[in-house]
Design a protein around this motif. Structure first.
Motif: not given
Ligand code: B30
Ligand code: ZN
Length: 267
Positions: A101-107, A149-150, A155-157, A229-231
């Motif tokens: 969760d500490r990486e993943g975006s492009e910009d 990550a919240e 979770a974001n429904p 959420s992380h999951l």
């Protein structure tokens, strides 16, 4: 089609230029957006049309990402205004994520990586199609949403329909129709329009972040992130790439800004 690019080893981003010259161009994406370097301005209102119409979506694993497209009537979903000249028609949306969760975006913003980034890709109406638009410097516009990550792992429904469908597209090339009609407006602008959220963005000229790396994209990056959420984020890491192993990460590293200037629209 482009089976010859990936995100690690001999097919990784450092090797893309061996098959695609443009990937070493001077106006590539992604970039690191440094807030102290951006120019604050007041652009015309960015306008979306058709966001509120629920529509049928298909979810596909194309070997590089999980991608959603809508079967027909995309002409009813378009945007204009802001930094754009003319009308841009929705084509597809997809995601980029990282191994954790500490990486993943492009910009990046001020060197900060977000856990995930959503790209909604639009082509300029006057070019008629994605394939023709891609050969013109003003051919595409991509709106980007960052995800964190919240912290409380809620979770974001709004993203449940997509996340729950991911196990069904584990294999490259698999495609399913989502069970529920989706409402892009709710997904992307949870506060509901009218809202300043979607007027607070960075914009710059760049490229596709994957081969062929065409320098034809007006980027519009919304400043405030959405939450999963992380999951929910972890579910994306289970889809498979071309060699059959998990697509654990699919973000390109940042590219030089060169002579470009990033604008920040003040809502
Ligand atoms: S992005 O938003 O800059 N990440 C494409 C669109 C948006 C982005 C990147 C690429 C695109 O349309 N590429 C060409 C079409 N490809 C998809 C692909 O990524 O490479 C479709 C295909 O061929 O079937 Cu393989
Ligand atoms: Zn993308």
């Amino acid at each position: 089609e482009h089976v010859n690019f990936g995100y690690s080893g001999s097919h990784g981003p450092d090797h893309w230029a061996e098959n695609y010259d443009t990937c070493v161009g001077k106006h590539q994406s992604p970039i690191n957006i440094q807030e102290h370097d951006v120019r604050d301005i007041n652009l015309p209102l960015l306008i979306f049309s058709g966001l509120d119409t629920p529509r049928k979506f298909f979810l596909i694993n194309n070997g590089h990402t999980a991608l959603l497209y809508s079967s027909k009537d995309n002409k009813q979903f378009y945007m204009s205004g802001g930094p754009l000249n003319g009308i841009y028609v929705f084509e597809q949306l997809h995601f980029h994520w990282g191994e954790n969760d500490r990486e993943g975006s492009e910009d990046l913003i001020n060197n900060h990586s977000f856990a995930m980034e959503l790209h909604a890709v639009f082509y300029k109406d006057k070019y008629g199609s994605m394939n023709d638009a891609i050969h013109n410097p003003d051919g595409l516009a991509v709106i980007a949403f960052f995800f964190e990550a919240e912290v409380n792992d809620r979770a974001n429904p709004l993203f449940d329909t997509i996340v729950e469908a991911l196990p069904k597209i584990e294999k490259v090339g698999t495609e399913i129709q989502l069970s529920e009609n989706m409402h892009l407006g709710h997904l992307l602008n949870p506060a509901g329009p009218p809202s300043d959220r979607m007027q607070n963005y960075f914009t710059y000229n760049g490229s596709l972040t994957t081969p062929p790396c065409s320098e034809v994209v007006t980027w519009i990056d919304f400043k405030y992130p959405l939450y999963l959420s992380h999951l929910q984020i972890a579910a994306f890491r289970n889809i498979r790439g071309f060699e059959g192993h998990k697509l654990t990460h699919n973000f390109r590293p940042v590219q030089p800004l060169s002579d470009r200037r990033v604008l920040h629209n003040l809502p």
